[in-house]
Motif scaffolding. Structure first.
Motif, PDB file in Angstrom:
ATOM      1  N   ALA A 202       0.611  -1.299   0.062  1.00 30.73           N
ATOM      2  CA  ALA A 202       0.200  -0.072  -0.030  1.00 30.73           C
ATOM      3  C   ALA A 202       0.901   1.260  -0.156  1.00 30.73           C
ATOM      4  CB  ALA A 202      -0.890  -0.200   1.133  1.00 30.73           C
ATOM      5  N   PRO A 203       0.351   2.232  -0.647  1.00 35.81           N
ATOM      6  CA  PRO A 203       1.453   3.474  -0.783  1.00 35.81           C
ATOM      7  C   PRO A 203       1.375   4.149   0.780  1.00 35.81           C
ATOM      8  CG  PRO A 203      -0.985   4.060  -1.843  1.00 35.81           C
ATOM      9  CD  PRO A 203      -0.977   2.424  -1.867  1.00 35.81           C
ATOM     10  N   GLU A 204       2.374   4.705   0.893  1.00 37.93           N
ATOM     11  CA  GLU A 204       2.487   5.386   2.204  1.00 37.93           C
ATOM     12  C   GLU A 204       1.758   6.640   2.601  1.00 37.93           C
ATOM     13  OE1 GLU A 204       3.608   3.819   5.111  1.00 37.93           O
ATOM     14  OE2 GLU A 204       4.052   2.089   4.149  1.00 37.93           O
ATOM     15  N   ALA A 205       1.334   7.323   1.435  1.00 38.21           N
ATOM     16  CA  ALA A 205       0.918   8.665   1.335  1.00 38.21           C
ATOM     17  C   ALA A 205      -0.119   9.015   2.792  1.00 38.21           C
ATOM     18  CB  ALA A 205       0.502   9.367  -0.053  1.00 38.21           C
TER      19      ALA A 205
ATOM     20  N   LEU B 233      -5.563  -5.000   2.907  1.00 38.28           N
ATOM     21  CA  LEU B 233      -6.841  -3.997   2.602  1.00 38.28           C
ATOM     22  C   LEU B 233      -6.583  -3.439   1.072  1.00 38.28           C
ATOM     23  CD1 LEU B 233      -7.830  -2.178   5.904  1.00 38.28           C
ATOM     24  CD2 LEU B 233      -9.163  -3.999   4.604  1.00 38.28           C
ATOM     25  N   TYR B 234      -5.523  -3.020   0.965  1.00 37.77           N
ATOM     26  CA  TYR B 234      -5.080  -2.262  -0.350  1.00 37.77           C
ATOM     27  C   TYR B 234      -5.331  -3.423  -1.525  1.00 37.77           C
ATOM     28  CZ  TYR B 234      -2.405   0.183  -3.907  1.00 37.77           C
ATOM     29  OH  TYR B 234      -1.905   0.524  -5.088  1.00 37.77           O
ATOM     30  N   THR B 235      -4.651  -4.402  -1.247  1.00 37.85           N
ATOM     31  CA  THR B 235      -4.766  -5.476  -2.338  1.00 37.85           C
ATOM     32  C   THR B 235      -6.211  -6.014  -2.571  1.00 37.85           C
ATOM     33  OG1 THR B 235      -2.623  -6.261  -1.839  1.00 37.85           O
ATOM     34  CG2 THR B 235      -3.666  -7.518  -3.309  1.00 37.85           C
ATOM     35  N   TYR B 236      -7.039  -6.339  -1.311  1.00 37.45           N
ATOM     36  CA  TYR B 236      -8.497  -6.720  -1.407  1.00 37.45           C
ATOM     37  C   TYR B 236      -9.391  -5.990  -2.169  1.00 37.45           C
ATOM     38  CZ  TYR B 236     -13.198  -7.406   0.577  1.00 37.45           C
ATOM     39  OH  TYR B 236     -14.424  -7.786   0.679  1.00 37.45           O
ATOM     40  N   LEU B 237      -9.094  -4.483  -1.975  1.00 36.58           N
ATOM     41  CA  LEU B 237     -10.130  -3.817  -2.606  1.00 36.58           C
ATOM     42  C   LEU B 237      -9.796  -3.454  -4.054  1.00 36.58           C
ATOM     43  CD1 LEU B 237     -10.526  -0.710   0.180  1.00 36.58           C
ATOM     44  CD2 LEU B 237     -11.986  -2.600  -0.753  1.00 36.58           C
ATOM     45  N   ARG B 238      -8.721  -3.842  -4.393  1.00 38.17           N
ATOM     46  CA  ARG B 238      -8.320  -3.996  -6.048  1.00 38.17           C
ATOM     47  C   ARG B 238      -8.399  -5.324  -6.539  1.00 38.17           C
ATOM     48  NH1 ARG B 238      -3.458  -3.469  -5.363  1.00 38.17           N
ATOM     49  NH2 ARG B 238      -2.802  -2.755  -7.452  1.00 38.17           N
ATOM     50  N   SER B 239      -9.034  -6.349  -5.897  1.00 37.50           N
ATOM     51  CA  SER B 239      -9.017  -7.514  -6.311  1.00 37.50           C
ATOM     52  C   SER B 239     -10.365  -8.333  -6.652  1.00 37.50           C
ATOM     53  CB  SER B 239      -8.384  -8.604  -5.688  1.00 37.50           C
ATOM     54  OG  SER B 239      -6.980  -8.003  -5.473  1.00 37.50           O
TER      55      SER B 239
ATOM     56  N   TYR C 289      -7.781   4.924  -9.781  1.00 31.09           N
ATOM     57  CA  TYR C 289      -8.753   3.925  -8.908  1.00 31.09           C
ATOM     58  C   TYR C 289      -7.551   3.315  -7.791  1.00 31.09           C
ATOM     59  CZ  TYR C 289     -11.208   0.161  -7.083  1.00 31.09           C
ATOM     60  OH  TYR C 289     -11.840  -0.736  -6.222  1.00 31.09           O
ATOM     61  N   ASP C 290      -6.445   2.870  -8.102  1.00 27.32           N
ATOM     62  CA  ASP C 290      -5.415   2.557  -7.447  1.00 27.32           C
ATOM     63  C   ASP C 290      -5.186   3.702  -6.340  1.00 27.32           C
ATOM     64  OD1 ASP C 290      -5.329   0.235  -8.541  1.00 27.32           O
ATOM     65  OD2 ASP C 290      -3.480   0.482  -9.485  1.00 27.32           O
ATOM     66  N   ALA C 291      -4.978   4.810  -6.826  1.00 25.92           N
ATOM     67  CA  ALA C 291      -4.691   5.958  -5.740  1.00 25.92           C
ATOM     68  C   ALA C 291      -6.030   6.276  -5.006  1.00 25.92           C
ATOM     69  CB  ALA C 291      -4.470   7.242  -6.519  1.00 25.92           C
ATOM     70  N   ALA C 292      -7.256   6.120  -5.377  1.00 24.27           N
ATOM     71  CA  ALA C 292      -8.583   6.234  -4.513  1.00 24.27           C
ATOM     72  C   ALA C 292      -8.444   5.054  -3.381  1.00 24.27           C
ATOM     73  CB  ALA C 292      -9.557   6.202  -5.318  1.00 24.27           C
ATOM     74  N   VAL C 293      -8.143   3.705  -3.941  1.00 30.09           N
ATOM     75  CA  VAL C 293      -7.995   2.893  -2.902  1.00 30.09           C
ATOM     76  C   VAL C 293      -6.893   3.352  -1.738  1.00 30.09           C
ATOM     77  CG1 VAL C 293      -7.650   0.489  -2.493  1.00 30.09           C
ATOM     78  CG2 VAL C 293      -9.039   1.126  -4.352  1.00 30.09           C
ATOM     79  N   GLY C 294      -5.880   3.762  -2.276  1.00 26.78           N
ATOM     80  CA  GLY C 294      -4.832   3.782  -1.639  1.00 26.78           C
ATOM     81  C   GLY C 294      -5.250   5.146  -0.439  1.00 26.78           C
ATOM     82  N   ASP C 295      -5.885   6.203  -0.943  1.00 27.29           N
ATOM     83  CA  ASP C 295      -6.517   6.982  -0.030  1.00 27.29           C
ATOM     84  C   ASP C 295      -7.582   6.431   0.978  1.00 27.29           C
ATOM     85  OD1 ASP C 295      -5.128   9.001  -1.439  1.00 27.29           O
ATOM     86  OD2 ASP C 295      -6.931   9.594  -2.451  1.00 27.29           O
TER      87      ASP C 295
END
Length: 254
Positions: free
Chosen positions: A38-41, A129-135, A202-208
């Motif tokens: 997951a991005p650290e931002a 969670l980051y991978t789950y929401l993108r899978s 979308y990946d950025a939104a999930v990261g947020d």
């Protein structure tokens, strides 16, 4: 005196070493489907966008009973904005983030009551969670019409599908040359219909969302990290002082 100084030096060195070891520990994927990092931002813009997405898409079924709406002011969201955009009709700013869905209805619709997400990041981890929401992918054999690679046969539908679009999962049968055993291996996703966001967006939104969930699980974590840096510096300084005191005390002892 000698024993005290020696213990101080050893304790300081051990604390610093342990802190750096924990801070640099690698993240390992769970068995099965590999997890993406997951991005650290965690800037305010990211947390604010994550809070907006959480309220609009997650809070319909999942509660966050340990978080009050008023706490969102800590990430720069004004009280007026919370009242006008993030509250449901009967909610007040001082209320906790609960949902109106009844447990019996949730169990009937999804097979289980959706979990409270107050500390979900601490239970599952950011990468999970980051991978789950993108899978998520389309699977007509499931009651909701959706399935997930990280959590197979999950009861939760893909609530973000309008953002990501609809995808299917591609599998292929592979035969082991030595044992002759067959395996059904995942080889990738295939986009069926586009979403309102591009894959990168979308990946950025999930990261947020994950960043907000991480903040929500421990709102004081940024303060804790800042204080932790000063604690480590203090321990390092204490180690140096104790070491030099120990050397000075015993320099004339033969």
């Amino acid at each position: 005196m000698k024993k005290l100084l020696t213990r101080l030096a050893r304790a300081g060195a051990a604390s610093v070493a342990l802190a750096f070891a924990l801070g640099s520990a690698p993240v390992h994927a769970e068995e099965g489907f590999p997890l993406d990092r997951a991005p650290e931002a965690a800037n305010l813009a990211s947390l604010q966008h994550g809070a907006q997405l959480f309220v609009n898409y997650c809070l319909n079924c999942h509660s966050a009973s340990l978080m009050r709406y008023s706490r969102l002011q800590a990430i720069g969201i004004p009280n007026k904005t919370i009242e006008d955009n993030l509250l449901f009709t009967t909610d007040k700013v001082g209320n906790t983030m609960t949902v109106a869905i009844r447990p019996d209805d949730a169990k009937a619709w999804f097979g289980a009551q959706p979990p409270d997400l107050s500390v979900e990041v601490r239970a599952r981890g950011r990468d999970w969670l980051y991978t789950y929401l993108r899978s998520f992918y389309r699977d007509e054999s499931r009651p909701t019409g959706w399935n997930n690679m990280v959590y197979p046969n999950v009861g939760m539908p893909h609530v973000l599908w309008q953002l990501q679009g609809q995808r299917t999962a591609k599998f292929e049968d592979v035969v082991d040359a030595k044992t002759g055993e067959k395996s059904h291996n995942f080889v990738g996703f295939e986009q069926v219909t586009p979403g309102t966001l591009s894959p990168v967006q979308y990946d950025a939104a999930v990261g947020d969302i994950v960043a907000y969930l991480s903040w929500m699980s421990e709102p004081e974590q940024q303060t804790r990290k800042r204080v932790g840096v000063w604690v480590l510096l203090f321990l390092a300084g204490l180690t140096l002082v104790a070491w030099r005191l120990n050397a000075a005390y015993w320099k004339d002892v033969k």
